[in-house]
Design an enzyme around this catalytic site. Structure first.
Site, PDB file in Angstrom:
ATOM      1  N   ARG A 274       0.782  -1.037   0.405  1.00  0.00           N
ATOM      2  CA  ARG A 274       0.156   0.369  -0.460  1.00  0.00           C
ATOM      3  C   ARG A 274       1.219   1.093   0.117  1.00  0.00           C
ATOM      4  O   ARG A 274       1.977   1.401   0.736  1.00  0.00           O
ATOM      5  CB  ARG A 274      -0.751  -0.080   0.880  1.00  0.00           C
ATOM      6  CG  ARG A 274      -1.984  -0.921   1.233  1.00  0.00           C
ATOM      7  CD  ARG A 274      -2.898  -0.969   2.343  1.00  0.00           C
ATOM      8  NE  ARG A 274      -3.662  -2.156   2.510  1.00  0.00           N
ATOM      9  CZ  ARG A 274      -4.500  -2.531   3.245  1.00  0.00           C
ATOM     10  NH1 ARG A 274      -4.442  -1.689   4.541  1.00  0.00           N
ATOM     11  NH2 ARG A 274      -4.986  -3.896   3.602  1.00  0.00           N
ATOM     12  N   ARG A 289       2.227   1.328  10.428  1.00  0.00           N
ATOM     13  CA  ARG A 289       2.079   1.458   8.997  1.00  0.00           C
ATOM     14  C   ARG A 289       3.245   1.875   8.547  1.00  0.00           C
ATOM     15  O   ARG A 289       3.969   2.342   7.768  1.00  0.00           O
ATOM     16  CB  ARG A 289       1.641   3.325   8.880  1.00  0.00           C
ATOM     17  CG  ARG A 289       0.358   3.427   7.137  1.00  0.00           C
ATOM     18  CD  ARG A 289      -0.428   4.433   7.808  1.00  0.00           C
ATOM     19  NE  ARG A 289      -0.959   4.694   8.747  1.00  0.00           N
ATOM     20  CZ  ARG A 289      -1.594   4.650   8.837  1.00  0.00           C
ATOM     21  NH1 ARG A 289      -2.751   4.286   7.850  1.00  0.00           N
ATOM     22  NH2 ARG A 289      -2.788   4.596   9.925  1.00  0.00           N
ATOM     23  N   GLU A 361      -5.660  -0.168  15.785  1.00  0.00           N
ATOM     24  CA  GLU A 361      -6.450  -1.364  15.134  1.00  0.00           C
ATOM     25  C   GLU A 361      -5.524  -2.349  14.914  1.00  0.00           C
ATOM     26  O   GLU A 361      -4.302  -2.032  14.180  1.00  0.00           O
ATOM     27  CB  GLU A 361      -6.216  -0.493  13.549  1.00  0.00           C
ATOM     28  CG  GLU A 361      -7.542  -1.524  12.790  1.00  0.00           C
ATOM     29  CD  GLU A 361      -7.892  -1.399  11.699  1.00  0.00           C
ATOM     30  OE1 GLU A 361      -7.735  -1.563  10.708  1.00  0.00           O
ATOM     31  OE2 GLU A 361      -7.034  -0.138  11.464  1.00  0.00           O
ATOM     32  N   SER A 364      -9.638  -5.360  11.286  1.00  0.00           N
ATOM     33  CA  SER A 364     -10.866  -4.703  10.896  1.00  0.00           C
ATOM     34  C   SER A 364     -11.431  -6.103   9.769  1.00  0.00           C
ATOM     35  O   SER A 364     -11.054  -7.069   8.885  1.00  0.00           O
ATOM     36  CB  SER A 364     -10.997  -3.511   9.593  1.00  0.00           C
ATOM     37  OG  SER A 364     -10.431  -2.986  10.030  1.00  0.00           O
ATOM     38  N   ARG A 402       1.383  -6.298  12.762  1.00  0.00           N
ATOM     39  CA  ARG A 402       1.344  -5.500  13.768  1.00  0.00           C
ATOM     40  C   ARG A 402       0.904  -6.521  15.209  1.00  0.00           C
ATOM     41  O   ARG A 402       0.941  -5.646  16.711  1.00  0.00           O
ATOM     42  CB  ARG A 402      -0.506  -4.537  13.549  1.00  0.00           C
ATOM     43  CG  ARG A 402       0.224  -3.728  12.459  1.00  0.00           C
ATOM     44  CD  ARG A 402      -0.838  -2.650  12.614  1.00  0.00           C
ATOM     45  NE  ARG A 402      -1.668  -1.421  11.738  1.00  0.00           N
ATOM     46  CZ  ARG A 402      -1.945  -0.662  11.447  1.00  0.00           C
ATOM     47  NH1 ARG A 402      -3.156  -0.498  12.229  1.00  0.00           N
ATOM     48  NH2 ARG A 402      -1.987   0.473  10.739  1.00  0.00           N
TER      49      ARG A 402
END
Length: 438
Positions: A274, A289, A361, A364, A402
């Site tokens: 990403r 990130r 987070e 999801s 993560r």
């Protein structure tokens, strides 16, 4: 993609639901949509009138010929009508394409159970599990804990630039163990089929799951030619996957399944790529990130009547990873303003990071209802023998990097070592701790 028939039937209701995402809603050009719809209706009425006139003329021509009368004028009018019908058909096809393009930019409608709010501050906590670890020393963040264990950002930057990392030795092995543990849990206990998928996909695949055209700037494109910052679709026919949700969900593109084949439960461990175009300046330290990270993805293709109970089950499947690792977390129901583009409802799992003294987070889990299936033309033959759109769901089970961050911060020791959670020890030859230099 939204149901075009729903917009035609009750546009004000659709706009009101979109405005719970953002008000005024910037997603659908209402004036353009209404103008195209008005022209479509006019053209369709005109087409029907022309077809009726052509049918009448054809009957008259037959009658004239039966009587031996000249029918040239009638035949000339039929030829003219044929030209008009061809022109109308071409314009109707163009209108459909323009309506399709408009709808590609419109997000999914929030489910009625989603809390209404403008941003993440309105997300609602559903439940918590576990308790934060207690330390008799100031806990460090994962960068300080992981660097002596082989976490290397300098080499990552030298090789590829900012937001890339290298792992060597003990920490690389721990990272691999986490992915294997996640896959074994989801396949062995929750019934998912493990898949190996391409890491590069075509534009149609990304269009089907909703990343294109809206989020082209967040993707890494494999350019065929030119050096433009934003290559055209012709230049960038292939893209690195942002998540294995894309190839897994596209398994059913242009497919009609039998009802007995539902649900399909798929999982894959892949790198994800990403550009993070919309997050400059956020989470610049560490692994939170990154441009490249690993994830174990969960995807289910289900009967529409089962999708919301499946959402709850998939959330529990992701939670099981955190529970086996003994990591404190909370489940958040995202509000309308924080929902992802294709989601009708989403739960976020947020893990406690003591080095940052906050929840972050880590997963999801979303129900997209028929939003992706409509783009994909993914259907099943229902009990009445009719083709019906499936519902698609996806979730992280979990983001491996993560999860590594959470293990480093929650299991750190005063001497710089990290205790290995019991669930991971079989994947590390029974090893109980990672220590610098070991």
């Amino acid at each position: 993609m939204l149901d075009l028939l729903l917009l035609r039937k009750d546009l004000p209701s659709v706009i009101a639901r979109l405005e719970t995402r953002k008000k005024p809603q910037p997603f659908l050009d209402v004036a353009a949509f209404q103008a195209l719809e008005a022209e479509r209706k006019t053209l369709q009425a005109h087409t029907e009138a022309l077809q009726a006139r052509r049918n009448s003329l054809s009957k008259q021509i037959g009658q004239c010929k039966a009587r031996g009368e000249n029918a040239d004028a009638l035949m000339a009018e039929v030829a003219q009508i044929k030209d008009e019908l061809e022109h109308s058909a071409a314009r109707l096809e163009q209108i459909q394409a323009e309506l399709h393009a408009l709808l590609l930019a419109v997000p999914n409608l929030p489910h009625e159970s989603v809390p209404v709010g403008a941003d993440e501050s309105a997300n609602v906590e559903v439940r918590r599990w576990g308790t934060p670890p207690q330390f008799d020393f100031p806990p460090k963040d994962h960068v300080d804990v992981g660097t002596p264990l082989g976490l290397d950002f300098e080499t990552g930057a030298k090789l590829s630039g900012a937001r890339f990392s290298v792992m060597q030795g003990p920490i690389a092995r721990l990272h691999r163990a986490l992915a294997q543990f996640m896959l074994d849990l989801q396949t062995g206990e929750h019934g998912y089929t493990e898949c190996y998928v391409p890491y590069i996909v075509n534009a149609d695949s990304l269009l089907g799951t909703g990343q294109l055209p809206k989020f082209a700037g967040d993707l890494f494109a494999a350019q065929k030619g030119g050096q433009d910052a934003e290559p055209t679709p012709e230049q960038a026919a292939l893209y690195l996957i942002p998540t294995s949700e894309v190839p897994l969900t596209n398994f059913v593109r242009y497919t009609v399944l039998q009802e007995s084949e539902l649900p399909r439960k798929l999982t894959a461990h892949t790198p994800c790529f990403r550009s993070e175009a919309g997050s400059h300046g956020r989470d610049t330290r560490g692994m939170i990130r990154q441009h490249q990270f690993d994830k174990v993805e969960l995807v289910q293709i289900v009967h529409p009547d089962k999708s919301y109970e499946t959402l709850e089950a998939m959330t529990r499947h992701a939670e099981a990873v955190l529970q086996r690792l003994g990591l404190h977390y909370r489940v958040m129901s995202l509000c309308t303003g924080d929902l992802g583009f294709g989601a009708a409802k989403t739960y976020d799992l947020e893990v406690w990071l003591p080095g940052q003294n906050t929840f972050r987070e880590i997963s999801s889990v979303s129900n997209c209802e028929a939003f992706q299936a409509r783009r994909l033309q993914a259907r099943f033959k229902n009990s009445q023998g009719k083709n019906e759109l499936v519902h698609t769901l996806n979730g992280s089970g979990l983001a491996v990097g993560r999860t590594l961050v959470a293990v480093l911060e929650n299991y750190q020791q005063a001497d710089g070592s990290v205790t290995i959670p019991e669930a991971l020890r079989p994947y590390l030859g029974g090893q109980t701790r990672l220590a610098p230099g070991a």
